[in-house]
Write an enzyme that holds these catalytic residues in place. Structure first.
Site, mmCIF file in Angstrom:
data_model
loop_
_atom_site.group_PDB
_atom_site.id
_atom_site.type_symbol
_atom_site.label_atom_id
_atom_site.label_comp_id
_atom_site.label_asym_id
_atom_site.label_seq_id
_atom_site.Cartn_x
_atom_site.Cartn_y
_atom_site.Cartn_z
ATOM 1 N N HIS A 65 29.988 45.341 54.432
ATOM 2 C CA HIS A 65 29.923 44.297 53.400
ATOM 3 C C HIS A 65 30.442 44.787 52.038
ATOM 4 O O HIS A 65 31.131 44.067 51.331
ATOM 5 C CB HIS A 65 28.477 43.806 53.271
ATOM 6 N N SER A 72 30.409 24.628 52.267
ATOM 7 C CA SER A 72 29.810 23.418 51.710
ATOM 8 C C SER A 72 28.725 22.970 52.671
ATOM 9 O O SER A 72 28.854 23.179 53.877
ATOM 10 C CB SER A 72 30.841 22.300 51.546
ATOM 11 N N LYS A 90 28.186 40.985 58.777
ATOM 12 C CA LYS A 90 28.496 42.135 57.910
ATOM 13 C C LYS A 90 27.279 43.054 57.805
ATOM 14 O O LYS A 90 26.146 42.574 57.701
ATOM 15 C CB LYS A 90 28.876 41.647 56.504
ATOM 16 N N TYR A 135 22.680 37.557 54.164
ATOM 17 C CA TYR A 135 22.455 36.123 53.910
ATOM 18 C C TYR A 135 21.126 35.630 54.483
ATOM 19 O O TYR A 135 20.674 34.539 54.156
ATOM 20 C CB TYR A 135 23.590 35.257 54.483
ATOM 21 N N LEU A 142 37.258 28.907 46.782
ATOM 22 C CA LEU A 142 37.310 27.768 45.845
ATOM 23 C C LEU A 142 36.778 28.178 44.476
ATOM 24 O O LEU A 142 36.452 27.321 43.650
ATOM 25 C CB LEU A 142 36.480 26.603 46.403
ATOM 26 N N ASP A 168 31.277 32.589 59.283
ATOM 27 C CA ASP A 168 31.169 33.857 58.553
ATOM 28 C C ASP A 168 29.755 34.001 57.988
ATOM 29 O O ASP A 168 29.369 33.283 57.065
ATOM 30 C CB ASP A 168 32.191 33.857 57.409
HETATM 31 P P1 NAD Z 1 33.398 28.952 47.785
HETATM 32 O O1 NAD Z 1 34.583 29.325 46.985
HETATM 33 O O2 NAD Z 1 33.573 28.580 49.209
HETATM 34 O O3 NAD Z 1 32.687 27.799 46.975
HETATM 35 C C1 NAD Z 1 31.617 27.082 47.502
HETATM 36 C C2 NAD Z 1 31.248 25.979 46.522
HETATM 37 O O4 NAD Z 1 32.401 25.188 46.217
HETATM 38 C C3 NAD Z 1 30.243 25.012 47.107
HETATM 39 O O5 NAD Z 1 28.944 25.475 46.903
HETATM 40 C C4 NAD Z 1 30.549 23.743 46.344
HETATM 41 O O6 NAD Z 1 29.922 23.803 45.090
HETATM 42 C C5 NAD Z 1 32.042 23.832 46.132
HETATM 43 N N1 NAD Z 1 32.838 23.064 47.127
HETATM 44 C C6 NAD Z 1 33.021 23.332 48.443
HETATM 45 N N2 NAD Z 1 33.854 22.444 49.003
HETATM 46 C C7 NAD Z 1 34.208 21.581 48.022
HETATM 47 C C8 NAD Z 1 35.036 20.429 47.967
HETATM 48 N N3 NAD Z 1 35.725 20.003 49.034
HETATM 49 N N4 NAD Z 1 35.147 19.787 46.787
HETATM 50 C C9 NAD Z 1 34.488 20.215 45.681
HETATM 51 N N5 NAD Z 1 33.693 21.293 45.666
HETATM 52 C C10 NAD Z 1 33.549 21.968 46.826
HETATM 53 O O7 NAD Z 1 32.337 30.143 47.609
HETATM 54 P P2 NAD Z 1 31.415 31.033 48.537
HETATM 55 O O8 NAD Z 1 30.490 30.232 49.363
HETATM 56 O O9 NAD Z 1 30.835 32.050 47.676
HETATM 57 O O10 NAD Z 1 32.466 31.733 49.495
HETATM 58 C C11 NAD Z 1 32.746 31.263 50.783
HETATM 59 C C12 NAD Z 1 32.245 32.215 51.855
HETATM 60 O O11 NAD Z 1 32.759 33.522 51.648
HETATM 61 C C13 NAD Z 1 30.736 32.423 51.793
HETATM 62 O O12 NAD Z 1 30.004 31.339 52.282
HETATM 63 C C14 NAD Z 1 30.599 33.693 52.581
HETATM 64 O O13 NAD Z 1 30.681 33.448 53.970
HETATM 65 C C15 NAD Z 1 31.796 34.477 52.087
HETATM 66 N N6 NAD Z 1 31.439 35.370 50.947
HETATM 67 C C16 NAD Z 1 31.574 36.716 51.146
HETATM 68 C C17 NAD Z 1 31.277 37.608 50.120
HETATM 69 C C18 NAD Z 1 31.448 39.086 50.370
HETATM 70 O O14 NAD Z 1 31.003 39.881 49.538
HETATM 71 N N7 NAD Z 1 32.057 39.478 51.463
HETATM 72 C C19 NAD Z 1 30.851 37.143 48.869
HETATM 73 C C20 NAD Z 1 30.725 35.760 48.679
HETATM 74 C C21 NAD Z 1 31.049 34.896 49.723
#
Ligand code: NAD
Length: 304
Positions: A109, A233, A76, A51, A191, A46
């Site tokens: 987006h 991650s 997006k 980005y 998460l 994704d």
């Molecule tokens: P996420 O909820 O995936 O959190 C990521 C963070 O969680 C990492 O940086 C790390 O600190 C922690 N983490 C990850 N795996 C872990 C584990 N196993 N144990 C402990 N901590 C852990 O947040 P995100 O990256 O913001 O969201 C995921 C994806 O969603 C993004 O990478 C992107 O592709 C998408 N996204 C989309 C939008 C949108 O507006 N459409 C906005 C934000 C994110």
């Protein structure tokens, strides 16, 4: 790792339920991170124009040796590129950066309600769906009202709405609305973006009980709700952990415990009350004493 389930979208295309998100992975780190994600078993990536790392995602795909058909790619349309022609032109640019002739899913987006061009933008999306440059089209950060307007003024129901969703912001009513419309819920920030969610007492307790990590408990909750999930991650061991959630199940009572954590605590802007992705109201509300209360009072008045 186990087999990642596929979810059928409303046009018959299937999407791996667990994907890998690359938001806030620096371009210099992205190629390696995506290769490590492929190694861990992910086949769904994704990304987004915003980005700034589509090129590196494309390079990883090329270097991986995987066939294009083996990987589900989402990108997006950037927030300030709304319009029918812009939607088509910007996808062409994305395809060039990604090194492919189609994406599997193309999302608006943000609705950018202030610009009020998302319905027009959607007509461009319908065109790239028709000519195969996108196998499926959808939206992101749309509220129920935006989805209703799109349904009233166009003929294609979005395949997904990618929205912030996690136990502290469970989106129960929006998810039910999606279900009734045939829209899949895709969770961003699944998460809680590394915030307090993974240290919540109930999440930690369940992690001990099931012998899993807090992240796995939360991701399993998503899987059982039927959400499509793209956790992020850059650490290979966490990537492996985050995809290894198909070989155990939470019982109903524990699913309820997690859903009951919902306090409407979101990390992104509140689009029901905020005009754009910059979260202007929220940022002001954080800085100015008393402003948060004033914003709440204004909302309460508006919703009467
Ligand atoms: P996420 O909820 O995936 O959190 C990521 C963070 O969680 C990492 O940086 C790390 O600190 C922690 N983490 C990850 N795996 C872990 C584990 N196993 N144990 C402990 N901590 C852990 O947040 P995100 O990256 O913001 O969201 C995921 C994806 O969603 C993004 O990478 C992107 O592709 C998408 N996204 C989309 C939008 C949108 O507006 N459409 C906005 C934000 C994110």
């Amino acid at each position: 790792m186990g087999d990642v389930p596929f979810i059928p979208l409303n046009n018959g295309v299937t999407i791996p339920q667990l994907g890998f998100g690359v938001y806030r992975i620096a371009p210099g780190q992205t190629e390696q991170a995506v290769l490590a994600a492929f190694e861990a078993g992910y086949r769904h990536i994704d990304t987004a124009q915003r980005y700034g790392n589509e090129k590196q995602v494309g390079r990883a795909l090329a270097r991986s040796g995987l066939s294009r058909d083996a990987v589900f790619l989402t990108t997006k349309l950037d927030v300030d590129r709304h319009g029918r022609r812009e939607a088509i032109r910007e996808l062409e640019k994305s395809l060039g950066r990604l090194g492919t002739d189609h994406v599997d899913l193309y999302l608006i987006h943000w609705p950018e309600p202030g610009a009020d061009r998302y319905v027009e933008t959607w007509t461009g999306f319908e065109e790239v769906l028709a000519d195969g440059r996108a196998r499926a089209i959808g939206v992101s950060n749309f509220t129920r009202a935006h989805l209703q307007r799109l349904a009233a003024e166009s003929t294609t129901i979005p395949a997904v709405n990618q929205v912030e969703c996690h136990p502290l912001f469970a989106r129960t009513r929006l998810r039910e609305f999606h279900r009734l419309q045939g829209i899949e819920t895709e969770a961003w920030g699944p998460l809680g973006q590394g915030g307090p969610l993974l240290a919540e007492a109930e999440v930690v307790r369940l992690a001990h009980e099931y012998g899993r990590s807090p992240a796995q408990i939360v991701l399993r909750w998503h899987v059982q709700l039927g959400n499509i999930v793209c956790a992020k991650s850059t650490r290979p061991e966490r990537m492996r952990q985050n995809i290894s959630v198909v070989d155990f199940a939470l019982d109903d009572a524990d699913m309820h415990v997690l859903t009951a954590l919902d306090v409407g605590e979101h990390r992104g802007p509140d689009l029901d009350h905020c005009p754009g992705p910059t979260g202007r109201l929220r940022r002001v509300a954080r800085r100015v004493p008393g402003a948060r209360r004033a914003v709440r009072a204004a909302r309460a008045l508006r919703s009467r």
